[in-house]
Scaffold this motif. Sequence first.
Motif, PDB file in Angstrom:
ATOM      1  N   THR A   1       0.862  -1.190   0.000  1.00  0.00           N
ATOM      2  CA  THR A   1       0.000   0.000   0.000  1.00  0.00           C
ATOM      3  C   THR A   1       0.894   1.233   0.000  1.00  0.00           C
ATOM      4  N   PHE A   2       0.535   2.218  -0.795  1.00  0.00           N
ATOM      5  CA  PHE A   2       1.232   3.504  -0.758  1.00  0.00           C
ATOM      6  C   PHE A   2       0.360   4.512  -0.032  1.00  0.00           C
ATOM      7  N   VAL A   3       0.981   5.313   0.833  1.00  0.00           N
ATOM      8  CA  VAL A   3       0.300   6.450   1.441  1.00  0.00           C
ATOM      9  C   VAL A   3       0.988   7.695   0.899  1.00  0.00           C
ATOM     10  N   LEU A   4       0.218   8.516   0.183  1.00  0.00           N
ATOM     11  CA  LEU A   4       0.780   9.731  -0.421  1.00  0.00           C
ATOM     12  C   LEU A   4       0.176  10.943   0.270  1.00  0.00           C
ATOM     13  N   TYR A   5       1.029  11.794   0.807  1.00  0.00           N
ATOM     14  CA  TYR A   5       0.560  13.012   1.482  1.00  0.00           C
ATOM     15  C   TYR A   5       0.892  14.208   0.595  1.00  0.00           C
ATOM     16  N   ALA A   6      -0.106  15.085   0.439  1.00  0.00           N
ATOM     17  CA  ALA A   6       0.029  16.202  -0.504  1.00  0.00           C
ATOM     18  C   ALA A   6      -0.773  17.389  -0.019  1.00  0.00           C
ATOM     19  N   GLY A   7      -0.356  18.578  -0.468  1.00  0.00           N
ATOM     20  CA  GLY A   7      -1.088  19.790  -0.125  1.00  0.00           C
ATOM     21  C   GLY A   7      -2.524  19.717  -0.629  1.00  0.00           C
ATOM     22  N   SER A   8      -2.699  19.149  -1.804  1.00  0.00           N
ATOM     23  CA  SER A   8      -4.024  19.080  -2.421  1.00  0.00           C
ATOM     24  C   SER A   8      -4.765  17.793  -2.054  1.00  0.00           C
ATOM     25  N   GLY A   9      -4.033  16.813  -1.506  1.00  0.00           N
ATOM     26  CA  GLY A   9      -4.642  15.511  -1.223  1.00  0.00           C
ATOM     27  C   GLY A   9      -4.772  14.646  -2.459  1.00  0.00           C
ATOM     28  N   GLU A  10      -4.063  15.018  -3.535  1.00  0.00           N
ATOM     29  CA  GLU A  10      -4.082  14.170  -4.737  1.00  0.00           C
ATOM     30  C   GLU A  10      -2.742  14.292  -5.471  1.00  0.00           C
ATOM     31  N   ALA A  11      -2.569  13.443  -6.484  1.00  0.00           N
ATOM     32  CA  ALA A  11      -1.311  13.454  -7.239  1.00  0.00           C
ATOM     33  C   ALA A  11      -1.603  13.044  -8.666  1.00  0.00           C
ATOM     34  N   LYS A  12      -1.158  13.859  -9.604  1.00  0.00           N
ATOM     35  CA  LYS A  12      -1.501  13.613 -10.997  1.00  0.00           C
ATOM     36  C   LYS A  12      -0.747  12.407 -11.574  1.00  0.00           C
ATOM     37  N   HIS A  13       0.553  12.333 -11.309  1.00  0.00           N
ATOM     38  CA  HIS A  13       1.375  11.333 -11.996  1.00  0.00           C
ATOM     39  C   HIS A  13       1.777  10.137 -11.131  1.00  0.00           C
ATOM     40  N   ALA A  14       1.748  10.324  -9.790  1.00  0.00           N
ATOM     41  CA  ALA A  14       2.264   9.262  -8.916  1.00  0.00           C
ATOM     42  C   ALA A  14       1.568   7.907  -9.120  1.00  0.00           C
ATOM     43  N   PRO A  15       0.236   7.857  -9.308  1.00  0.00           N
ATOM     44  CA  PRO A  15      -0.383   6.535  -9.475  1.00  0.00           C
ATOM     45  C   PRO A  15       0.193   5.751 -10.661  1.00  0.00           C
ATOM     46  N   LYS A  16       0.491   6.448 -11.741  1.00  0.00           N
ATOM     47  CA  LYS A  16       1.083   5.755 -12.909  1.00  0.00           C
ATOM     48  C   LYS A  16       2.482   5.251 -12.585  1.00  0.00           C
ATOM     49  N   GLN A  17       3.255   6.069 -11.871  1.00  0.00           N
ATOM     50  CA  GLN A  17       4.610   5.646 -11.476  1.00  0.00           C
ATOM     51  C   GLN A  17       4.531   4.379 -10.622  1.00  0.00           C
ATOM     52  N   ILE A  18       3.573   4.379  -9.698  1.00  0.00           N
ATOM     53  CA  ILE A  18       3.422   3.240  -8.788  1.00  0.00           C
ATOM     54  C   ILE A  18       3.001   1.994  -9.551  1.00  0.00           C
ATOM     55  N   GLN A  19       2.060   2.189 -10.452  1.00  0.00           N
ATOM     56  CA  GLN A  19       1.530   1.041 -11.199  1.00  0.00           C
ATOM     57  C   GLN A  19       2.599   0.324 -12.004  1.00  0.00           C
ATOM     58  N   LYS A  20       3.589   1.081 -12.461  1.00  0.00           N
ATOM     59  CA  LYS A  20       4.678   0.469 -13.237  1.00  0.00           C
ATOM     60  C   LYS A  20       5.499  -0.481 -12.374  1.00  0.00           C
ATOM     61  N   ILE A  21       5.516  -0.221 -11.058  1.00  0.00           N
ATOM     62  CA  ILE A  21       6.368  -1.010 -10.167  1.00  0.00           C
ATOM     63  C   ILE A  21       5.573  -2.095  -9.448  1.00  0.00           C
TER      64      ILE A  21
END
Length: 148
Positions: A103-123
């Motif tokens: 599981t990934f926990v991503l913390y962000a100012g906006s509470g979302e991330a445009k590109h990170a899910p694709k980066q994660i999916q590759k791995i």
Amino acid sequence: MSKLFIYYSNTGNGDLVANRLEELGYDVRKVIPKKDLPKSFFFKVMTGGFLAGINAKAKLVNFDANIDGCEKIVIGSPVWNGRLSSPINKVLTLLDLKDKKVTFVLYAGSGEAKHAPKQIQKIVSDANIIFLKEPKKYSEEIKKLEDI
Ligand SMILES: Cc1cc2nc3c(=O)[nH]c(=O)nc-3n(C[C@H](O)[C@H](O)[C@H](O)COP(=O)(O)O)c2cc1C
């Protein structure tokens, strides 16, 4: 079999996630880059945004990549420029995540991330991703960790 949280934090939001997961029975490993971001907000955002944009992999201080016997791995990263942070990019080159429940926990100012899910999916193609909006400001966001 243990549960492990591996994370990086520059300004403390990730540390709040670590505190809660420790209470929930996780072992915690904090990732320390050899060179962290500059202190000034402007240079911090410029430098980190650039590094994330080129998918840079930070050099780390004494990172223990052994996850044998870990039943569940949670990886925590701040979102930089819509992407994973450079210390976590490095961690992902060192861990053998095959056959692990991740599981990934991503913390962000906006509470979302445009590109990170694709980066994660590759791995890790079937990784679960939880987004938190800066828990230092929005403490109720920590409740999302109960669903892990
Ligand atoms: C270099 C840099 C880039 C950032 N880029 C984004 C972004 O693209 N989207 C966003 O929502 N927040 C962005 N932020 C805000 C952080 O993701 C947010 O403050 C996060 O909770 C920081 O986690 P930490 O305190 O554990 O380091 C950025 C912060 C930094 C320092």
